[in-house]
Design a protein around this motif. Structure first.
Motif, PDB file in Angstrom:
ATOM      1  N   ALA A  56      43.940  42.622  43.051  1.00 25.93           N
ATOM      2  CA  ALA A  56      44.472  43.209  44.285  1.00 25.93           C
ATOM      3  C   ALA A  56      45.984  43.380  44.196  1.00 25.93           C
ATOM      4  CB  ALA A  56      44.103  42.335  45.479  1.00 25.93           C
ATOM      5  N   ALA A  57      46.655  42.406  43.593  1.00 24.67           N
ATOM      6  CA  ALA A  57      48.105  42.475  43.446  1.00 24.67           C
ATOM      7  C   ALA A  57      48.518  43.634  42.540  1.00 24.67           C
ATOM      8  CB  ALA A  57      48.635  41.160  42.882  1.00 24.67           C
ATOM      9  N   ALA A  58      47.613  44.032  41.650  1.00 23.03           N
ATOM     10  CA  ALA A  58      47.878  45.147  40.739  1.00 23.03           C
ATOM     11  C   ALA A  58      47.393  46.480  41.309  1.00 23.03           C
ATOM     12  CB  ALA A  58      47.206  44.890  39.392  1.00 23.03           C
ATOM     13  N   LYS A 169      49.031  45.353  32.770  1.00 15.94           N
ATOM     14  CA  LYS A 169      49.537  44.846  34.057  1.00 15.94           C
ATOM     15  C   LYS A 169      49.541  43.321  34.157  1.00 15.94           C
ATOM     16  CE  LYS A 169      47.798  48.945  36.488  1.00 15.94           C
ATOM     17  NZ  LYS A 169      46.836  49.445  37.513  1.00 15.94           N
ATOM     18  N   TRP A 170      48.947  42.644  33.202  1.00 13.80           N
ATOM     19  CA  TRP A 170      48.721  41.198  33.315  1.00 13.80           C
ATOM     20  C   TRP A 170      50.009  40.413  33.508  1.00 13.80           C
ATOM     21  CZ3 TRP A 170      45.371  37.742  34.625  1.00 13.80           C
ATOM     22  CH2 TRP A 170      45.474  36.421  34.192  1.00 13.80           C
ATOM     23  N   ARG A 171      50.986  40.582  32.623  1.00 11.61           N
ATOM     24  CA  ARG A 171      52.229  39.810  32.698  1.00 11.61           C
ATOM     25  C   ARG A 171      53.021  40.139  33.959  1.00 11.61           C
ATOM     26  NH1 ARG A 171      51.601  35.278  30.372  1.00 11.61           N
ATOM     27  NH2 ARG A 171      50.420  35.567  28.459  1.00 11.61           N
ATOM     28  N   ASP A 172      53.043  41.403  34.352  1.00 12.04           N
ATOM     29  CA  ASP A 172      53.773  41.805  35.558  1.00 12.04           C
ATOM     30  C   ASP A 172      53.172  41.153  36.797  1.00 12.04           C
ATOM     31  OD1 ASP A 172      55.469  43.379  34.079  1.00 12.04           O
ATOM     32  OD2 ASP A 172      54.364  45.238  34.444  1.00 12.04           O
ATOM     33  N   VAL A 173      51.836  41.083  36.846  1.00 10.74           N
ATOM     34  CA  VAL A 173      51.166  40.485  38.002  1.00 10.74           C
ATOM     35  C   VAL A 173      51.433  38.983  38.062  1.00 10.74           C
ATOM     36  CG1 VAL A 173      48.916  39.930  39.003  1.00 10.74           C
ATOM     37  CG2 VAL A 173      49.364  42.234  38.212  1.00 10.74           C
ATOM     38  N   LEU A 174      51.398  38.310  36.922  1.00 14.23           N
ATOM     39  CA  LEU A 174      51.684  36.870  36.896  1.00 14.23           C
ATOM     40  C   LEU A 174      53.106  36.577  37.385  1.00 14.23           C
ATOM     41  CD1 LEU A 174      50.091  35.569  33.572  1.00 14.23           C
ATOM     42  CD2 LEU A 174      49.143  35.508  35.878  1.00 14.23           C
ATOM     43  N   GLU A 175      54.043  37.404  36.975  1.00 16.17           N
ATOM     44  CA  GLU A 175      55.428  37.205  37.405  1.00 16.17           C
ATOM     45  C   GLU A 175      55.575  37.492  38.896  1.00 16.17           C
ATOM     46  OE1 GLU A 175      59.966  38.264  35.961  1.00 16.17           O
ATOM     47  OE2 GLU A 175      58.288  39.457  35.215  1.00 16.17           O
ATOM     48  N   ILE A 180      55.822  33.560  37.082  1.00 20.18           N
ATOM     49  CA  ILE A 180      55.725  33.196  35.668  1.00 20.18           C
ATOM     50  C   ILE A 180      56.409  34.278  34.832  1.00 20.18           C
ATOM     51  CG2 ILE A 180      54.175  32.709  33.743  1.00 20.18           C
ATOM     52  CD1 ILE A 180      52.058  31.899  35.807  1.00 20.18           C
ATOM     53  N   PRO A 181      57.531  33.962  34.193  1.00 20.06           N
ATOM     54  CA  PRO A 181      58.240  34.982  33.416  1.00 20.06           C
ATOM     55  C   PRO A 181      57.472  35.346  32.150  1.00 20.06           C
ATOM     56  CG  PRO A 181      59.227  32.839  33.042  1.00 20.06           C
ATOM     57  CD  PRO A 181      58.180  32.641  34.117  1.00 20.06           C
ATOM     58  N   PRO A 182      57.705  36.549  31.630  1.00 20.53           N
ATOM     59  CA  PRO A 182      57.050  36.940  30.371  1.00 20.53           C
ATOM     60  C   PRO A 182      57.415  35.979  29.248  1.00 20.53           C
ATOM     61  CG  PRO A 182      58.145  38.814  31.398  1.00 20.53           C
ATOM     62  CD  PRO A 182      58.599  37.596  32.143  1.00 20.53           C
ATOM     63  N   ARG A 183      56.498  35.803  28.305  1.00 19.05           N
ATOM     64  CA  ARG A 183      56.784  34.945  27.161  1.00 19.05           C
ATOM     65  C   ARG A 183      57.898  35.559  26.332  1.00 19.05           C
ATOM     66  NH1 ARG A 183      50.652  33.804  24.982  1.00 19.05           N
ATOM     67  NH2 ARG A 183      49.967  32.452  26.681  1.00 19.05           N
ATOM     68  N   PRO A 184      58.860  34.760  25.870  1.00 24.30           N
ATOM     69  CA  PRO A 184      59.918  35.317  25.005  1.00 24.30           C
ATOM     70  C   PRO A 184      59.338  35.804  23.691  1.00 24.30           C
ATOM     71  CG  PRO A 184      60.017  32.921  25.048  1.00 24.30           C
ATOM     72  CD  PRO A 184      59.018  33.319  26.098  1.00 24.30           C
TER      73      PRO A 184
END
Length: 201
Positions: A56-58, A169-175, A180-184
């Protein structure tokens, strides 16, 4: 799975704009418990619920369609802010055209997750049909993808992650939802001795 099949599957997943779920056997393990007063009880998986909320957030809505009406299902749909709930629907294809027109999408933009023969009609009509691991043979035959998890035990979460990851969209939704920031990323470097090391960007 062959490379051509993998690419075809990715294209189907990338087109998904709406998720339609059966309930018993998909959001639950299929068992229906009756208490001493004859009331039905169902068990739902918390991680499946989080998957629906992340979709839903995406911008990907979820609809539930079930043959058996249940107050417990109504409560779960409300908790998860599910877009629509259709109960007592048989055959399920009856509501498909209504859903398409209401949301202005094509059949190819729908993912449907099922577990039993009542789901096959819809699965054969849409773009990305999914069977849970414990689905019947007819359902698996109609599916483009079979989950590694069973219904009511992570299958919906698996599909949510698959859709969001494939669509990037996975990392953007988690943040966005959980901070949760993207993994370096790692980059290779040569130290003074010429050995390869890795450094965070």
């Amino acid at each position: 799975m062959r490379r051509a099949q993998q690419e075809s599957l990715k294209e189907k997943i990338k087109r998904v704009k709406l998720l339609i779920l059966d309930v018993d056997g998909v959001l639950t393990d299929g068992r229906i418990i009756y208490d001493s007063e004859g009331r039905q009880l169902r068990l739902f998986d918390a991680q499946d619920g989080t998957g629906i909320l992340l979709l839903a957030a995406a911008g990907i809505k979820t609809i539930m369609v079930t043959i058996l009406p249940s107050r417990a299902i109504e409560c779960r749909a409300k908790d998860l802010r599910v877009e629509e709930l259709y109960q007592g629907v048989k055959p399920k294809t009856k509501v498909l055209q209504q859903i398409l027109e209401k949301h202005g999408i094509a059949k190819e933009e729908i993912c449907y997750v099922g577990d039993d023969v009542v789901d096959v009609g819809v699965m054969r009509s849409i773009g990305f049909p999914v069977a849970v691991k414990n689905a019947t043979r007819d359902v698996k035959d109609a599916a483009c993808y079979v989950t590694k998890c069973t219904g009511g035990r992570g299958a919906v979460r698996e599909i949510a992650e698959l859709i969001l990851t494939t669509q990037g969209k996975w990392r953007d939704v988690l943040e966005k939802e959980f901070g949760i920031p993207p993994r370096p990323r790692k980059r290779a470097l040569l130290d003074k001795r010429g050995a390869i090391t890795k450094e965070d960007r």
